[in-house]
Design a protein around this motif. Structure first.
Motif, PDB file in Angstrom:
ATOM      1  N   TYR A   1       0.823  -1.199   0.000  1.00 23.31           N
ATOM      2  CA  TYR A   1       0.000   0.000   0.000  1.00 23.31           C
ATOM      3  C   TYR A   1       0.862   1.256   0.000  1.00 23.31           C
ATOM      4  CZ  TYR A   1      -4.055  -2.895   1.132  1.00 23.31           C
ATOM      5  OH  TYR A   1      -5.053  -3.835   1.097  1.00 23.31           O
ATOM      6  N   HIS A   2       0.370   2.276  -0.698  1.00 27.98           N
ATOM      7  CA  HIS A   2       1.001   3.589  -0.648  1.00 27.98           C
ATOM      8  C   HIS A   2       0.728   4.181   0.733  1.00 27.98           C
ATOM      9  CE1 HIS A   2       2.447   7.276  -2.834  1.00 27.98           C
ATOM     10  NE2 HIS A   2       1.925   7.831  -1.758  1.00 27.98           N
TER      11      HIS A   2
ATOM     12  N   ILE B   1     -11.199  10.342  -4.530  1.00 30.43           N
ATOM     13  CA  ILE B   1     -10.284   9.587  -5.399  1.00 30.43           C
ATOM     14  C   ILE B   1     -10.593   8.103  -5.323  1.00 30.43           C
ATOM     15  CG2 ILE B   1      -7.869   8.910  -5.714  1.00 30.43           C
ATOM     16  CD1 ILE B   1      -7.118  11.756  -4.739  1.00 30.43           C
ATOM     17  N   ASN B   2     -10.889   7.639  -4.104  1.00 31.36           N
ATOM     18  CA  ASN B   2     -11.346   6.258  -3.892  1.00 31.36           C
ATOM     19  C   ASN B   2     -10.314   5.224  -4.351  1.00 31.36           C
ATOM     20  OD1 ASN B   2     -13.275   4.470  -2.885  1.00 31.36           O
ATOM     21  ND2 ASN B   2     -14.187   4.148  -4.905  1.00 31.36           N
ATOM     22  N   ARG B   3      -9.092   5.388  -3.881  1.00 28.39           N
ATOM     23  CA  ARG B   3      -8.029   4.427  -4.166  1.00 28.39           C
ATOM     24  C   ARG B   3      -7.479   3.899  -2.845  1.00 28.39           C
ATOM     25  NH1 ARG B   3      -4.090   7.213  -8.567  1.00 28.39           N
ATOM     26  NH2 ARG B   3      -2.978   5.242  -8.233  1.00 28.39           N
ATOM     27  N   PRO B   4      -7.070   2.640  -2.797  1.00 26.85           N
ATOM     28  CA  PRO B   4      -6.577   2.069  -1.541  1.00 26.85           C
ATOM     29  C   PRO B   4      -5.252   2.702  -1.120  1.00 26.85           C
ATOM     30  CG  PRO B   4      -6.255   0.518  -3.338  1.00 26.85           C
ATOM     31  CD  PRO B   4      -7.085   1.637  -3.894  1.00 26.85           C
ATOM     32  N   LEU B   5      -5.112   2.970   0.152  1.00 26.71           N
ATOM     33  CA  LEU B   5      -3.873   3.531   0.686  1.00 26.71           C
ATOM     34  C   LEU B   5      -3.868   3.390   2.195  1.00 26.71           C
ATOM     35  CD1 LEU B   5      -3.888   7.322   1.288  1.00 26.71           C
ATOM     36  CD2 LEU B   5      -5.932   6.228   0.355  1.00 26.71           C
TER      37      LEU B   5
ATOM     38  N   GLY C   1     -11.204   1.152   1.846  1.00 26.59           N
ATOM     39  CA  GLY C   1      -9.985   1.330   1.059  1.00 26.59           C
ATOM     40  C   GLY C   1      -8.987   2.281   1.681  1.00 26.59           C
TER      41      GLY C   1
ATOM     42  N   ASP D   1      -3.838  12.417  -6.365  1.00 23.92           N
ATOM     43  CA  ASP D   1      -3.959  11.337  -7.342  1.00 23.92           C
ATOM     44  C   ASP D   1      -2.609  11.044  -7.995  1.00 23.92           C
ATOM     45  OD1 ASP D   1      -5.644   9.430  -8.408  1.00 23.92           O
ATOM     46  OD2 ASP D   1      -6.279  10.670 -10.086  1.00 23.92           O
TER      47      ASP D   1
ATOM     48  N   LEU E   1      -0.355   9.293  -5.528  1.00 23.74           N
ATOM     49  CA  LEU E   1      -0.682   7.875  -5.380  1.00 23.74           C
ATOM     50  C   LEU E   1      -0.124   7.057  -6.547  1.00 23.74           C
ATOM     51  CD1 LEU E   1      -4.327   8.124  -4.018  1.00 23.74           C
ATOM     52  CD2 LEU E   1      -2.364   7.119  -2.839  1.00 23.74           C
ATOM     53  N   ASP E   2       0.030   7.693  -7.700  1.00 23.48           N
ATOM     54  CA  ASP E   2       0.686   7.022  -8.830  1.00 23.48           C
ATOM     55  C   ASP E   2       2.189   6.890  -8.609  1.00 23.48           C
ATOM     56  OD1 ASP E   2      -1.630   6.670 -10.320  1.00 23.48           O
ATOM     57  OD2 ASP E   2      -1.429   8.586 -11.356  1.00 23.48           O
TER      58      ASP E   2
END
Length: 217
Positions: A11-12, A37-41, A74, A160, A163-164
């Motif tokens: 995970y980030h 954004i709804n990305r796991p971290l 997430g 975002d 996170l990339d």
């Protein structure tokens, strides 16, 4: 950090380093955009130890923002980090977020992705008040070593990109140039003072991030 907090998976890790005035409101803004954004971290909100005594009016807002992150699928929130120093957290994080804290300078020295969140009325106002009006801009931003955001669109776009893992592309060269950890800092300071009248600095980065500017508008 990952071992101490028992973080499983790749995970980030995002760290938010709170200060005093403006910190809770800034945390609320960050959580809102992370949810969008709804990305796991993994998200680590590091509270300032004096907020519970000197800024009690902000404690409830801080707690509500942390709770909002906790309840979002997430986003894995690690609030209990008492066994780790702030330096430990910075070293183990992928992205370090704050307002104008010296923790951001430490993060830049470790070549982390650094985001300075300076909303008018929150971080920007706190910086002006905290420095007696001496700082209108955060020096780390002026040097290109951190990404500055001042509104929701820019914050979402910058988070975002972070996170990339590509926010570092626009920060690393400036961090290497201006924040050197080669053991000769005293010499660097002396040379800086000696050549101060002739030094030129890069123009301040465009408002609200570098590579993410187009996405932020």
């Amino acid at each position: 950090l990952r071992d101490t907090l028992c973080i499983n998976g790749d995970y980030h890790v995002m760290l938010y380093t709170g200060q005093l005035a403006g910190s809770a409101g800034t945390l609320e803004k960050i959580v809102e955009q992370l949810k969008a954004i709804n990305r796991p971290l993994v998200f680590i909100p590091r509270n300032h130890p004096r907020i519970s005594t000197d800024y009690t009016q902000d404690q409830d807002l801080w707690n509500k923002a942390v709770q909002a992150a906790n309840f979002h699928y997430g986003i894995y929130v690690y609030e209990d980090t008492k066994d780790l120093t702030t330096n430990d957290l910075i070293a183990g994080s992928d992205t370090v977020i704050g307002m104008y804290s010296t923790a951001l300078v430490e993060a830049a020295a470790l070549r982390k992705q650094v985001i300075a969140v300076l909303y008018p009325g929150l971080g920007q106002a706190a910086m002006m008040e905290g420095t007696g009006g001496l700082l209108e801009t955060f020096p780390l931003n002026d040097l290109g070593c951190s990404s500055r955001v001042t509104n929701d669109k820019a914050l979402k776009a910058t988070l975002d990109v972070a996170l990339d893992g590509t926010l570092t592309d626009s920060l690393h060269s400036y961090q290497e140039q201006y924040i050197r950890g080669d053991g000769t800092n005293t010499v660097h300071v002396a040379n800086f003072i000696e050549h101060l009248p002739s030094l030129t600095f890069p123009p301040p980065p465009e408002e609200d991030g570098k590579e993410v500017e187009a996405s932020a508008d």
